[in-house]
Design a protein around this motif. Structure first.
Motif, PDB file in Angstrom:
ATOM      1  N   GLN A  30      -7.942 -68.555  -2.841  1.00  0.00           N
ATOM      2  CA  GLN A  30      -9.185 -68.139  -2.840  1.00  0.00           C
ATOM      3  C   GLN A  30      -8.943 -66.763  -3.031  1.00  0.00           C
ATOM      4  O   GLN A  30      -7.949 -65.907  -2.891  1.00  0.00           O
ATOM      5  N   TRP A  31     -10.392 -65.968  -3.898  1.00  0.00           N
ATOM      6  CA  TRP A  31     -10.494 -64.614  -3.786  1.00  0.00           C
ATOM      7  C   TRP A  31     -11.442 -64.175  -2.793  1.00  0.00           C
ATOM      8  O   TRP A  31     -12.561 -64.976  -2.966  1.00  0.00           O
ATOM      9  N   TYR A  32     -11.337 -63.108  -2.278  1.00  0.00           N
ATOM     10  CA  TYR A  32     -12.157 -62.247  -1.222  1.00  0.00           C
ATOM     11  C   TYR A  32     -12.783 -61.329  -1.515  1.00  0.00           C
ATOM     12  O   TYR A  32     -11.810 -60.490  -2.170  1.00  0.00           O
ATOM     13  N   ARG A  33     -13.905 -60.679  -1.492  1.00  0.00           N
ATOM     14  CA  ARG A  33     -14.154 -59.370  -1.529  1.00  0.00           C
ATOM     15  C   ARG A  33     -14.514 -58.640  -0.314  1.00  0.00           C
ATOM     16  O   ARG A  33     -15.205 -59.262   0.474  1.00  0.00           O
ATOM     17  N   GLN A  34     -13.974 -57.213  -0.377  1.00  0.00           N
ATOM     18  CA  GLN A  34     -14.597 -56.557   0.973  1.00  0.00           C
ATOM     19  C   GLN A  34     -15.024 -55.234   0.478  1.00  0.00           C
ATOM     20  O   GLN A  34     -14.391 -54.373   0.116  1.00  0.00           O
ATOM     21  N   ASN A  35     -16.324 -54.930   0.994  1.00  0.00           N
ATOM     22  CA  ASN A  35     -16.819 -53.839   0.714  1.00  0.00           C
ATOM     23  C   ASN A  35     -16.157 -52.928   2.043  1.00  0.00           C
ATOM     24  O   ASN A  35     -15.775 -53.304   2.872  1.00  0.00           O
ATOM     25  N   SER A  36     -16.131 -51.495   1.939  1.00  0.00           N
ATOM     26  CA  SER A  36     -15.758 -50.622   2.695  1.00  0.00           C
ATOM     27  C   SER A  36     -16.180 -50.908   4.079  1.00  0.00           C
ATOM     28  O   SER A  36     -17.460 -50.810   4.136  1.00  0.00           O
ATOM     29  N   GLY A  37     -15.465 -51.157   4.893  1.00  0.00           N
ATOM     30  CA  GLY A  37     -15.889 -51.122   6.493  1.00  0.00           C
ATOM     31  C   GLY A  37     -16.800 -52.437   6.751  1.00  0.00           C
ATOM     32  O   GLY A  37     -17.306 -52.439   7.727  1.00  0.00           O
ATOM     33  N   ARG A  38     -16.574 -53.581   5.916  1.00  0.00           N
ATOM     34  CA  ARG A  38     -17.354 -54.720   6.165  1.00  0.00           C
ATOM     35  C   ARG A  38     -16.521 -55.817   6.204  1.00  0.00           C
ATOM     36  O   ARG A  38     -15.252 -55.759   6.135  1.00  0.00           O
ATOM     37  N   GLY A  39     -16.802 -56.988   6.593  1.00  0.00           N
ATOM     38  CA  GLY A  39     -16.140 -58.277   6.508  1.00  0.00           C
ATOM     39  C   GLY A  39     -15.972 -58.676   5.026  1.00  0.00           C
ATOM     40  O   GLY A  39     -16.559 -58.079   4.081  1.00  0.00           O
ATOM     41  N   LEU A  40     -15.181 -59.767   4.991  1.00  0.00           N
ATOM     42  CA  LEU A  40     -14.671 -60.270   3.657  1.00  0.00           C
ATOM     43  C   LEU A  40     -15.950 -61.225   3.135  1.00  0.00           C
ATOM     44  O   LEU A  40     -16.375 -61.882   4.137  1.00  0.00           O
TER      45      LEU A  40
END
Lengths: 113, 112
Positions: free
Chosen positions: A33-43
């Motif tokens: 799987q691929w996940y994305r995380q914005n700075s300081g946030r959850g995935l």
């Protein structure tokens, strides 16, 4: 133990360019799987590709999986400034328990307007 | 639809103080629940997971503990915090062995 390793660690591109990130892993898997995380946030989950699949698309995302090389790539086409984030691959070991995921260290993508 | 909550969002604690972070999930039953820690600029380290009420598995030995008093509640605790406990703590849930995990917004813990 470390399962996924993303490459590169950081990537800086201009808006409109394509971004390619790679992930290598060590053991047999059921899916990746691929996940994305914005700075300081959850995935946030982006896409899942099963071990019997070779390529998958979702909008501007294209994921490939090569189980013989134990590697995957995530391509983001026509990137936007809003794509700026860290991207993680995650695998579950085929012989693992409870479907737990092992995450790599991530690729930090910066898209400049 | 399912949602996952974590609180507090940020926390600053002195060394040696206790810790309690809470995670709750709505809109699903009997989820697998996970606690991760993320050091600055690093990947996620799985700390604990739970497949049911009262069932906790620890992945990394440390001074943290977890509990699951209710089906959709997961708590991360410590009796005495260390400086090395600082980090970003993420809770996640998964339905059975479906594969995809859904993450909460995280708690930023700073131990001084």
């Amino acid at each position: 133990s470390q399962q996924g390793e993303e490459d590169p660690q950081a990537l800086s591109i201009q808006e409109g360019e394509n971004a390619t990130m790679n992930c290598s892993y060590k053991t047999s898997i059921n899916n990746l799987q691929w996940y994305r995380q914005n700075s300081g946030r959850g995935l946030v989950h982006l896409i899942l590709i099963r071990s019997n699949e070779r390529e998958k698309h979702s909008g501007r995302l294209r994921v490939t999986l090569d189980t013989s090389k134990k590697s995957s790539s995530l391509l983001i086409t026509a990137s936007r400034a809003a794509d700026t984030a860290s991207y993680f691959c995650a695998t579950d070991e085929a012989k693992g328990s409870q479907g737990n995921l092992i995450f790599g260290k991530g690729t930090k993508l910066s898209v400049k307007p | 639809s399912q949602t996952i909550h974590q609180w507090p969002a940020t926390l600053v604690q002195p060394v040696g103080s206790p810790l309690s972070l809470e995670c709750t999930v709505e809109g699903t039953s009997n989820p697998n629940l996970y606690w991760y820690r993320q050091a600055a600029g690093r990947g996620l380290q799985l700390l604990f997971y739970s497949v049911g009420i009262g069932q906790i598995s620890s992945e990394v030995p440390q001074n943290l503990s977890a509990s699951r008093p209710q089906d959709r509640q997961f708590i991360l605790s410590s009796k005495k915090l260390l400086l090395s406990d600082s980090g970003f703590y993420l809770c996640a849930w998964m339905s059975g062995r479906a594969g995809t995990q859904y993450f909460g917004p995280g708690t930023r813990l700073t131990v001084l």
